[in-house]
Write a protein that holds these residues in place. Structure first.
Motif, PDB file in Angstrom:
ATOM      1  N   UNK A 110      -2.620  -3.006  10.150  1.00 24.15           N
ATOM      2  CA  UNK A 110      -1.433  -3.824  10.376  1.00 24.15           C
ATOM      3  C   UNK A 110      -0.434  -3.688   9.232  1.00 24.15           C
ATOM      4  N   UNK A 111      -0.942  -3.505   8.017  1.00 26.09           N
ATOM      5  CA  UNK A 111      -0.084  -3.366   6.843  1.00 26.09           C
ATOM      6  C   UNK A 111       0.339  -1.911   6.609  1.00 26.09           C
ATOM      7  N   UNK A 112      -0.150  -1.019   7.477  1.00 24.93           N
ATOM      8  CA  UNK A 112       0.154   0.416   7.374  1.00 24.93           C
ATOM      9  C   UNK A 112      -0.222   0.967   5.994  1.00 24.93           C
ATOM     10  N   UNK A 113      -1.437   0.616   5.568  1.00 28.30           N
ATOM     11  CA  UNK A 113      -1.942   1.065   4.279  1.00 28.30           C
ATOM     12  C   UNK A 113      -2.593   2.441   4.389  1.00 28.30           C
ATOM     13  N   UNK A 114      -2.760   3.072   3.244  1.00 30.50           N
ATOM     14  CA  UNK A 114      -3.520   4.316   3.177  1.00 30.50           C
ATOM     15  C   UNK A 114      -4.955   4.032   3.641  1.00 30.50           C
ATOM     16  N   UNK A 115      -5.460   4.855   4.562  1.00 31.58           N
ATOM     17  CA  UNK A 115      -6.775   4.575   5.155  1.00 31.58           C
ATOM     18  C   UNK A 115      -7.902   4.688   4.139  1.00 31.58           C
ATOM     19  N   UNK A 116      -7.768   5.634   3.198  1.00 32.14           N
ATOM     20  CA  UNK A 116      -8.802   5.792   2.192  1.00 32.14           C
ATOM     21  C   UNK A 116      -8.939   4.563   1.318  1.00 32.14           C
ATOM     22  N   UNK A 117      -7.803   4.061   0.815  1.00 29.39           N
ATOM     23  CA  UNK A 117      -7.821   2.861  -0.025  1.00 29.39           C
ATOM     24  C   UNK A 117      -8.302   1.655   0.770  1.00 29.39           C
ATOM     25  N   UNK A 118      -7.875   1.554   2.014  1.00 28.91           N
ATOM     26  CA  UNK A 118      -8.298   0.447   2.872  1.00 28.91           C
ATOM     27  C   UNK A 118      -9.809   0.432   3.038  1.00 28.91           C
ATOM     28  N   UNK A 119     -10.376   1.586   3.357  1.00 31.47           N
ATOM     29  CA  UNK A 119     -11.820   1.675   3.576  1.00 31.47           C
ATOM     30  C   UNK A 119     -12.592   1.377   2.298  1.00 31.47           C
ATOM     31  N   UNK A 120     -12.165   1.952   1.185  1.00 25.20           N
ATOM     32  CA  UNK A 120     -12.877   1.751  -0.074  1.00 25.20           C
ATOM     33  C   UNK A 120     -12.813   0.288  -0.528  1.00 25.20           C
ATOM     34  N   UNK A 121     -11.644  -0.341  -0.382  1.00 27.09           N
ATOM     35  CA  UNK A 121     -11.494  -1.747  -0.762  1.00 27.09           C
ATOM     36  C   UNK A 121     -12.355  -2.636   0.122  1.00 27.09           C
ATOM     37  N   UNK A 122     -12.379  -2.333   1.417  1.00 26.94           N
ATOM     38  CA  UNK A 122     -13.169  -3.132   2.363  1.00 26.94           C
ATOM     39  C   UNK A 122     -14.657  -3.007   2.094  1.00 26.94           C
ATOM     40  N   UNK A 123     -15.128  -1.784   1.860  1.00 26.31           N
ATOM     41  CA  UNK A 123     -16.550  -1.557   1.589  1.00 26.31           C
ATOM     42  C   UNK A 123     -16.949  -2.205   0.272  1.00 26.31           C
ATOM     43  N   UNK A 124     -16.086  -2.094  -0.753  1.00 24.03           N
ATOM     44  CA  UNK A 124     -16.376  -2.717  -2.036  1.00 24.03           C
ATOM     45  C   UNK A 124     -16.472  -4.225  -1.936  1.00 24.03           C
ATOM     46  N   UNK A 125     -15.573  -4.837  -1.168  1.00 24.57           N
ATOM     47  CA  UNK A 125     -15.602  -6.286  -0.972  1.00 24.57           C
ATOM     48  C   UNK A 125     -16.807  -6.713  -0.145  1.00 24.57           C
ATOM     49  N   UNK A 126     -17.211  -5.859   0.795  1.00 20.76           N
ATOM     50  CA  UNK A 126     -18.267  -6.216   1.734  1.00 20.76           C
ATOM     51  C   UNK A 126     -19.668  -6.113   1.143  1.00 20.76           C
ATOM     52  N   UNK A 127     -19.902  -5.124   0.265  1.00 17.45           N
ATOM     53  CA  UNK A 127     -21.285  -4.829  -0.119  1.00 17.45           C
ATOM     54  C   UNK A 127     -21.572  -5.151  -1.587  1.00 17.45           C
ATOM     55  N   UNK A 128     -21.161  -4.297  -2.493  1.00 13.48           N
ATOM     56  CA  UNK A 128     -21.560  -4.531  -3.890  1.00 13.48           C
ATOM     57  C   UNK A 128     -20.531  -4.027  -4.874  1.00 13.48           C
ATOM     58  N   UNK A 129     -19.279  -4.270  -4.585  1.00 14.40           N
ATOM     59  CA  UNK A 129     -18.234  -3.975  -5.546  1.00 14.40           C
ATOM     60  C   UNK A 129     -18.098  -2.503  -5.890  1.00 14.40           C
ATOM     61  N   UNK A 130     -18.057  -2.222  -7.186  1.00 10.67           N
ATOM     62  CA  UNK A 130     -17.775  -0.869  -7.655  1.00 10.67           C
ATOM     63  C   UNK A 130     -18.797   0.148  -7.167  1.00 10.67           C
ATOM     64  N   UNK A 131     -20.084  -0.213  -7.161  1.00  8.96           N
ATOM     65  CA  UNK A 131     -21.121   0.728  -6.722  1.00  8.96           C
ATOM     66  C   UNK A 131     -20.914   1.137  -5.264  1.00  8.96           C
ATOM     67  N   UNK A 132     -20.508   0.194  -4.417  1.00  9.56           N
ATOM     68  CA  UNK A 132     -20.251   0.509  -3.009  1.00  9.56           C
ATOM     69  C   UNK A 132     -19.010   1.382  -2.856  1.00  9.56           C
ATOM     70  N   UNK A 133     -17.991   1.104  -3.658  1.00  9.67           N
ATOM     71  CA  UNK A 133     -16.785   1.932  -3.629  1.00  9.67           C
ATOM     72  C   UNK A 133     -17.135   3.370  -3.997  1.00  9.67           C
ATOM     73  N   UNK A 134     -17.966   3.532  -5.020  1.00  7.36           N
ATOM     74  CA  UNK A 134     -18.371   4.868  -5.446  1.00  7.36           C
ATOM     75  C   UNK A 134     -19.171   5.577  -4.364  1.00  7.36           C
ATOM     76  N   UNK A 135     -20.060   4.839  -3.700  1.00  2.00           N
ATOM     77  CA  UNK A 135     -20.845   5.429  -2.623  1.00  2.00           C
ATOM     78  C   UNK A 135     -19.977   5.875  -1.463  1.00  2.00           C
ATOM     79  N   UNK A 136     -19.021   5.024  -1.073  1.00  2.00           N
ATOM     80  CA  UNK A 136     -18.115   5.369   0.023  1.00  2.00           C
ATOM     81  C   UNK A 136     -17.210   6.536  -0.358  1.00  2.00           C
ATOM     82  N   UNK A 137     -16.810   6.581  -1.627  1.00  2.00           N
ATOM     83  CA  UNK A 137     -15.959   7.675  -2.091  1.00  2.00           C
ATOM     84  C   UNK A 137     -16.684   9.013  -1.955  1.00  2.00           C
TER      85      UNK A 137
END
Length: 332
Positions: A110-137
């Motif tokens: 809805x905000x027309x954000x970059x999909x990569x940043x959106x996914x990484x931010x969502x996964x980090x918020x959902x699971x375990x912060x930085x470690x989840x962001x790194x895993x998704x990356x």
């Protein structure tokens, strides 16, 4: 390559030293967080003086070393943790993880954000912060600055939660029992370190439950990464990509992460050995975070804009309200 690896190793040693200071410990900032801050300070000061021949070593740390660190992260968990808190906590974790990622992707669109940043931010918020962001990356292989932006958002709101939850609980605003509060904190606070900090501020009973619930949430990183990999491959095929781009590349590091958890569940290694592995693993993840920070300049943050932080704020409000209602309803 060796010069770049040694540079990141030195920064990581500094991050461990700084992370051991009382002031930094009081903020529950892990060496990983200190590492990315040091890396970003370097990227915005001396980075232009770095010989180009050192860059492959930095990239090696942000990719290969990262995946090995994620695998060894499994030594922090056992399947016995799941049975210790019961089915309701597992269900709450699953709802929080799925709901946070789904909501994040919807808001990002809805905000027309970059999909990569959106996914990484969502996964980090959902699971375990930085470690989840790194895993998704590692699963979607996006640009380093996008990873750094996502990590920054979850660190900021995870830190705020670590201070906010104990204040609201101590003043009776969170009308929850210690068991409910433990499940609530473990299922909604971003970083493992932040859960430990918040839990200790609310009492031993809350802390023990919160940490176990958080560890179960960390386990959910594996199915999430598999789903993400499948979705990325499907999207590539739908866009008419050829060859390998439309093929599902299984994130083997995630599977091996699960294998390590299974091995650790048998309690075959002495506690001292497991403790050493966990310390070594923290150092590897610190190297990866530092390398990501070293590839992130202020200009790239400006390019990302304020939207990632708005997204993280909305997800934080969802975690606060949705997690509270779930903890009240399912453990009431």
């Amino acid at each position: 390559m060796l010069h770049g690896i040694l540079l990141i190793t030195l920064f990581s040693c500094a991050a461990f030293y700084i992370g051991d200071m009382d002031f930094v410990k009081s903020l529950s900032f892990s060496p990983m967080i200190v590492g990315i801050i040091l890396g970003m300070l370097y990227a915005n000061s001396l980075r232009n003086n770095l010989p180009e021949t050192w860059v492959p070593g930095i990239q090696f740390c942000s990719k290969r070393v990262l995946r090995f660190g994620i695998i060894l992260y499994g030594f922090r968990l056992t399947f016995q943790d799941v049975t210790a808190v019961g089915i309701p906590a597992v269900i709450i974790d699953a709802i929080i993880v799925g709901g946070t990622i789904g909501l994040g992707m919807l808001i990002g669109r809805l905000m027309k954000m970059d999909r990569g940043i959106t996914l990484l931010t969502s996964v980090g918020s959902a699971i375990c912060g930085a470690a989840a962001v790194l895993g998704a990356e590692s699963a979607i292989r996006t640009k380093p600055y996008k990873t750094a932006v996502a990590v920054s958002t979850v660190v900021i709101f995870g830190t705020l939660s670590m201070f906010l939850y104990p204040i609201l609980y101590r003043n009776g605003i969170f009308a929850l029992s210690p068991e409910q509060m433990g499940i609530y904190a473990g299922s909604t606070i971003h970083e493992v370190a932040h859960v430990v900090g918040a839990g200790n501020a609310m009492g031993d009973e809350v802390a023990s439950i919160a940490i176990i619930v958080k560890m179960i949430r960390v386990m959910m990183l594996v199915p999430v990464l598999l789903i993400i990999t499948w979705a990325v491959a499907k999207a590539a095929a739908a866009n008419g990509s050829e060859g390998e781009k439309g093929k599902i590349n299984i994130p083997w590091f995630a599977i091996l992460f699960l294998v390590v958890i299974a091995f650790n569940s048998f309690d075959l290694l002495p506690e001292s050995v497991v403790s050493f592995i966990n310390t070594f693993d923290t150092f590897l993840l610190t190297m990866a975070m530092t390398a990501l920070g070293a590839e992130t300049s202020i200009e790239k943050f400006k390019k990302a804009g304020a939207k990632p932080f708005v997204l993280a704020l909305v997800l934080q409000l969802w975690l606060l309200t949705g997690g509270y209602l779930l903890a009240q309803w399912m453990v009431g």
